[in-house]
Scaffold this motif. Structure first.
Motif, mmCIF file in Angstrom:
data_model
loop_
_atom_site.group_PDB
_atom_site.id
_atom_site.type_symbol
_atom_site.label_atom_id
_atom_site.label_comp_id
_atom_site.label_asym_id
_atom_site.label_seq_id
_atom_site.Cartn_x
_atom_site.Cartn_y
_atom_site.Cartn_z
ATOM 1 N N ARG A 4 0.859 -1.181 0.000
ATOM 2 C CA ARG A 4 0.000 0.000 0.000
ATOM 3 C C ARG A 4 0.890 1.224 0.000
ATOM 4 O O ARG A 4 1.764 1.350 0.837
ATOM 5 C CB ARG A 4 -0.887 0.023 1.230
ATOM 6 N N ASN A 47 -10.097 13.646 -4.210
ATOM 7 C CA ASN A 47 -10.706 12.383 -4.596
ATOM 8 C C ASN A 47 -9.915 11.779 -5.752
ATOM 9 O O ASN A 47 -10.255 11.941 -6.922
ATOM 10 C CB ASN A 47 -12.176 12.545 -4.965
ATOM 11 N N LEU A 49 -9.545 8.635 -6.593
ATOM 12 C CA LEU A 49 -10.253 7.577 -7.306
ATOM 13 C C LEU A 49 -11.089 8.161 -8.437
ATOM 14 O O LEU A 49 -11.067 7.642 -9.556
ATOM 15 C CB LEU A 49 -11.134 6.769 -6.351
ATOM 16 N N ASP A 86 -15.120 -5.206 -9.421
ATOM 17 C CA ASP A 86 -14.736 -4.611 -8.148
ATOM 18 C C ASP A 86 -14.466 -5.682 -7.106
ATOM 19 O O ASP A 86 -15.096 -6.740 -7.115
ATOM 20 C CB ASP A 86 -15.839 -3.699 -7.629
ATOM 21 N N LYS A 90 -14.581 -1.979 -4.311
ATOM 22 C CA LYS A 90 -13.596 -0.999 -4.770
ATOM 23 C C LYS A 90 -13.111 -1.365 -6.170
ATOM 24 O O LYS A 90 -12.893 -2.534 -6.467
ATOM 25 C CB LYS A 90 -12.416 -0.956 -3.808
ATOM 26 N N GLY A 106 -5.572 -1.356 -6.936
ATOM 27 C CA GLY A 106 -6.784 -0.636 -6.577
ATOM 28 C C GLY A 106 -6.392 0.734 -6.044
ATOM 29 O O GLY A 106 -5.388 0.867 -5.353
ATOM 30 N N THR A 108 -7.767 4.067 -3.885
ATOM 31 C CA THR A 108 -8.808 4.531 -2.969
ATOM 32 C C THR A 108 -9.022 6.038 -3.173
ATOM 33 O O THR A 108 -8.163 6.708 -3.759
ATOM 34 C CB THR A 108 -8.415 4.255 -1.508
ATOM 35 N N PRO A 109 -10.141 6.576 -2.699
ATOM 36 C CA PRO A 109 -10.388 8.018 -2.875
ATOM 37 C C PRO A 109 -9.289 8.912 -2.303
ATOM 38 O O PRO A 109 -9.057 10.005 -2.812
ATOM 39 C CB PRO A 109 -11.713 8.243 -2.141
ATOM 40 N N ASP A 110 -8.570 8.439 -1.277
ATOM 41 C CA ASP A 110 -7.509 9.271 -0.697
ATOM 42 C C ASP A 110 -6.179 9.149 -1.441
ATOM 43 O O ASP A 110 -5.197 9.750 -1.054
ATOM 44 C CB ASP A 110 -7.319 8.959 0.785
ATOM 45 N N THR A 112 -4.454 6.228 -2.081
ATOM 46 C CA THR A 112 -3.657 5.061 -1.737
ATOM 47 C C THR A 112 -3.795 4.017 -2.836
ATOM 48 O O THR A 112 -4.895 3.703 -3.264
ATOM 49 C CB THR A 112 -4.118 4.456 -0.394
ATOM 50 N N ASN A 114 -3.308 0.191 -3.664
ATOM 51 C CA ASN A 114 -3.136 -1.144 -3.100
ATOM 52 C C ASN A 114 -2.683 -2.047 -4.234
ATOM 53 O O ASN A 114 -3.422 -2.254 -5.193
ATOM 54 C CB ASN A 114 -4.451 -1.652 -2.491
#
Length: 121
Positions: A4, A47, A49, A86, A90, A106, A108-110, A112, A114
């Motif tokens: 991550r 955002n 993502l 998904d 996600k 993947g 994330t909205p912040d 990150t 993965n």
């Protein structure tokens, strides 16, 4: 192995006038709700993502190579990426490198990323 990492430059890249230039992204019934939520929140600061979902394939591959490099993964060039169903609600992509290795990424909205890789293949 799961790595991550945060992609702080992702939002800046997405907001630097890099609008979608390729064909529209494909949305399936499985990921329509997540994508609608992410795109609906696009105006919210940070955002990442939503930014990734709105990118062309070429722009998204640049984000993916950066994520792989930041994670210390030796991918010289992302040859392609494919949106998968998904996982846990996600968005997920299979990212193929020029050395024939593949990773699941993947975002994330912040911001990150993965990254999942398999060392036994």
């Amino acid at each position: 192995m799961i790595k991550r990492i945060a992609l702080p430059a992702l939002a800046a890249l997405a907001l630097a006038g890099c609008g979608p230039t390729g064909p529209a992204n494909t949305v399936t019934a499985d990921n329509a709700d997540v994508e609608a939520n992410a795109v609906g929140n696009e105006a919210a600061p940070g955002n990442a993502l939503a930014a990734v979902l709105g990118m062309s394939d070429r722009q998204r591959n640049v984000v993916f190579i950066r994520a792989l490099m930041d994670a210390g993964i030796g991918c010289q060039h992302v040859t392609s990426s494919e949106r998968l169903p998904d996982q846990d609600g996600k968005p997920l992509w299979r990212v193929n490198c020029s050395d024939k290795t593949a990773y699941m990424i993947g975002i994330t909205p912040d911001g990150t990323a993965n990254i999942v890789s398999r060392s036994d293949r």
